[in-house]
Design a protein around this motif. Structure first.
Motif, PDB file in Angstrom:
ATOM      1  N   TYR A 214     -49.442 -14.539 103.276  1.00  0.00           N
ATOM      2  CA  TYR A 214     -48.184 -15.265 103.492  1.00  0.00           C
ATOM      3  C   TYR A 214     -47.519 -14.830 104.800  1.00  0.00           C
ATOM      4  CZ  TYR A 214     -43.377 -16.817 102.630  1.00  0.00           C
ATOM      5  OH  TYR A 214     -42.144 -17.388 102.741  1.00  0.00           O
ATOM      6  N   LEU A 215     -47.490 -13.535 105.049  1.00  0.00           N
ATOM      7  CA  LEU A 215     -46.824 -12.997 106.232  1.00  0.00           C
ATOM      8  C   LEU A 215     -47.594 -13.244 107.529  1.00  0.00           C
ATOM      9  CD1 LEU A 215     -45.514  -9.635 104.772  1.00  0.00           C
ATOM     10  CD2 LEU A 215     -44.148 -11.636 105.446  1.00  0.00           C
ATOM     11  N   ALA A 216     -48.893 -13.481 107.439  1.00  0.00           N
ATOM     12  CA  ALA A 216     -49.716 -13.677 108.635  1.00  0.00           C
ATOM     13  C   ALA A 216     -49.202 -14.818 109.509  1.00  0.00           C
ATOM     14  CB  ALA A 216     -51.168 -13.933 108.230  1.00  0.00           C
ATOM     15  N   ASP A 217     -48.638 -15.853 108.906  1.00  0.00           N
ATOM     16  CA  ASP A 217     -48.085 -16.984 109.668  1.00  0.00           C
ATOM     17  C   ASP A 217     -46.686 -16.702 110.210  1.00  0.00           C
ATOM     18  OD1 ASP A 217     -50.344 -18.442 109.056  1.00  0.00           O
ATOM     19  OD2 ASP A 217     -49.405 -19.544 107.409  1.00  0.00           O
ATOM     20  N   LYS A 218     -46.038 -15.687 109.695  1.00  0.00           N
ATOM     21  CA  LYS A 218     -44.643 -15.432 110.043  1.00  0.00           C
ATOM     22  C   LYS A 218     -44.438 -14.235 110.972  1.00  0.00           C
ATOM     23  CE  LYS A 218     -43.105 -17.514 105.750  1.00  0.00           C
ATOM     24  NZ  LYS A 218     -43.799 -18.694 106.133  1.00  0.00           N
TER      25      LYS A 218
ATOM     26  N   GLY B 284     -44.116   4.129  95.338  1.00  0.00           N
ATOM     27  CA  GLY B 284     -44.860   2.931  94.963  1.00  0.00           C
ATOM     28  C   GLY B 284     -44.318   1.665  95.590  1.00  0.00           C
ATOM     29  N   LEU B 285     -43.621   1.791  96.715  1.00  0.00           N
ATOM     30  CA  LEU B 285     -43.019   0.636  97.377  1.00  0.00           C
ATOM     31  C   LEU B 285     -44.103  -0.376  97.753  1.00  0.00           C
ATOM     32  CD1 LEU B 285     -40.209  -0.286  98.356  1.00  0.00           C
ATOM     33  CD2 LEU B 285     -40.731   0.800 100.548  1.00  0.00           C
ATOM     34  N   ASN B 286     -43.861  -1.655  97.431  1.00  0.00           N
ATOM     35  CA  ASN B 286     -44.844  -2.686  97.745  1.00  0.00           C
ATOM     36  C   ASN B 286     -44.183  -4.050  97.896  1.00  0.00           C
ATOM     37  OD1 ASN B 286     -45.396  -4.443  95.147  1.00  0.00           O
ATOM     38  ND2 ASN B 286     -45.130  -2.326  94.457  1.00  0.00           N
ATOM     39  N   ILE B 287     -44.917  -4.925  98.571  1.00  0.00           N
ATOM     40  CA  ILE B 287     -44.505  -6.322  98.721  1.00  0.00           C
ATOM     41  C   ILE B 287     -45.644  -7.172  98.174  1.00  0.00           C
ATOM     42  CG2 ILE B 287     -43.919  -8.186 100.325  1.00  0.00           C
ATOM     43  CD1 ILE B 287     -42.892  -6.032 102.267  1.00  0.00           C
ATOM     44  N   SER B 288     -45.301  -8.145  97.320  1.00  0.00           N
ATOM     45  CA  SER B 288     -46.295  -9.056  96.766  1.00  0.00           C
ATOM     46  C   SER B 288     -45.701 -10.456  96.730  1.00  0.00           C
ATOM     47  CB  SER B 288     -46.705  -8.615  95.365  1.00  0.00           C
ATOM     48  OG  SER B 288     -45.586  -8.655  94.499  1.00  0.00           O
ATOM     49  N   ARG B 289     -46.538 -11.446  96.408  1.00  0.00           N
ATOM     50  CA  ARG B 289     -46.052 -12.806  96.176  1.00  0.00           C
ATOM     51  C   ARG B 289     -45.637 -12.894  94.719  1.00  0.00           C
ATOM     52  NH1 ARG B 289     -47.565 -17.142  99.523  1.00  0.00           N
ATOM     53  NH2 ARG B 289     -46.060 -18.294  98.299  1.00  0.00           N
ATOM     54  N   TRP B 290     -44.522 -13.534  94.466  1.00  0.00           N
ATOM     55  CA  TRP B 290     -43.989 -13.667  93.109  1.00  0.00           C
ATOM     56  C   TRP B 290     -43.234 -14.979  93.040  1.00  0.00           C
ATOM     57  CZ3 TRP B 290     -38.869 -12.939  90.939  1.00  0.00           C
ATOM     58  CH2 TRP B 290     -38.860 -12.765  89.550  1.00  0.00           C
ATOM     59  N   HIS B 291     -43.674 -15.903  92.214  1.00  0.00           N
ATOM     60  CA  HIS B 291     -43.033 -17.216  92.069  1.00  0.00           C
ATOM     61  C   HIS B 291     -42.836 -17.897  93.426  1.00  0.00           C
ATOM     62  CE1 HIS B 291     -42.383 -16.690  87.805  1.00  0.00           C
ATOM     63  NE2 HIS B 291     -41.855 -15.507  88.035  1.00  0.00           N
ATOM     64  N   ASN B 292     -43.875 -17.901  94.238  1.00  0.00           N
ATOM     65  CA  ASN B 292     -43.879 -18.543  95.549  1.00  0.00           C
ATOM     66  C   ASN B 292     -42.866 -17.939  96.521  1.00  0.00           C
ATOM     67  OD1 ASN B 292     -45.246 -20.302  97.221  1.00  0.00           O
ATOM     68  ND2 ASN B 292     -43.721 -21.917  96.968  1.00  0.00           N
ATOM     69  N   ALA B 293     -42.533 -16.683  96.337  1.00  0.00           N
ATOM     70  CA  ALA B 293     -41.647 -15.954  97.243  1.00  0.00           C
ATOM     71  C   ALA B 293     -42.216 -14.549  97.408  1.00  0.00           C
ATOM     72  CB  ALA B 293     -40.235 -15.891  96.670  1.00  0.00           C
ATOM     73  N   LEU B 294     -41.614 -13.781  98.277  1.00  0.00           N
ATOM     74  CA  LEU B 294     -42.003 -12.380  98.428  1.00  0.00           C
ATOM     75  C   LEU B 294     -41.148 -11.522  97.518  1.00  0.00           C
ATOM     76  CD1 LEU B 294     -42.387 -12.050 102.307  1.00  0.00           C
ATOM     77  CD2 LEU B 294     -44.202 -12.189 100.596  1.00  0.00           C
TER      78      LEU B 294
END
Length: 135
Positions: free
Chosen positions: A12-16, A84-94
């Protein structure tokens, strides 16, 4: 500090966010020059990734990551970020999470490379307007 950007979030982030970019993870609660959002209901539960042209001297804590970004956080924001800090996709959002659970289910990505910071007066006026609508 360390953050794991999960595969779905990396895609997701690759485009942004261009590879090798200078990025800060910061609160979006009106407490810094990158946020006009005001209101006590946003403190500690609203965050954003901000893309910068150059490092910001107020954001000095390196945030090691697996995406090749040059990331930092402000020392004052560290209190909100746990193990354990992380970023994931969740319900079409980060989603920004740590071992304690969800920190922000709608992590924003904001490009400040060509933005002039608002004056303190402009930011305060915007915060007062927005703050009455969000809390």
């Amino acid at each position: 500090m360390k953050i794991n950007i999960k595969d779905d979030a990396q895609a997701y982030l690759a485009d942004k966010i261009p590879a090798g970019s200078q990025v800060i993870l910061t609160t979006d609660d009106g407490s810094n020059k990158y946020s006009s959002l005001g209101g006590s209901c946003a403190i500690g539960n609203k965050f954003q990734l901000v893309i910068l042209k150059a490092a910001d001297p107020d954001y000095t804590t390196p945030l090691e990551n697996n995406s090749g970004y040059v990331m930092h956080v402000a020392p004052a924001d560290e209190v909100y970020l746990g193990n354990g800090l992380n970023i994931s996709r969740w319900h079409n959002a980060l989603a920004l999470k740590d071992d304690s659970g969800m920190l922000d289910g709608a992590l924003a990505v904001v490009d400040w490379r060509d933005v002039s910071p608002e004056t303190e007066a402009e930011r305060r006026e915007k915060m007062q307007t927005i703050g009455t609508k969000i809390c």
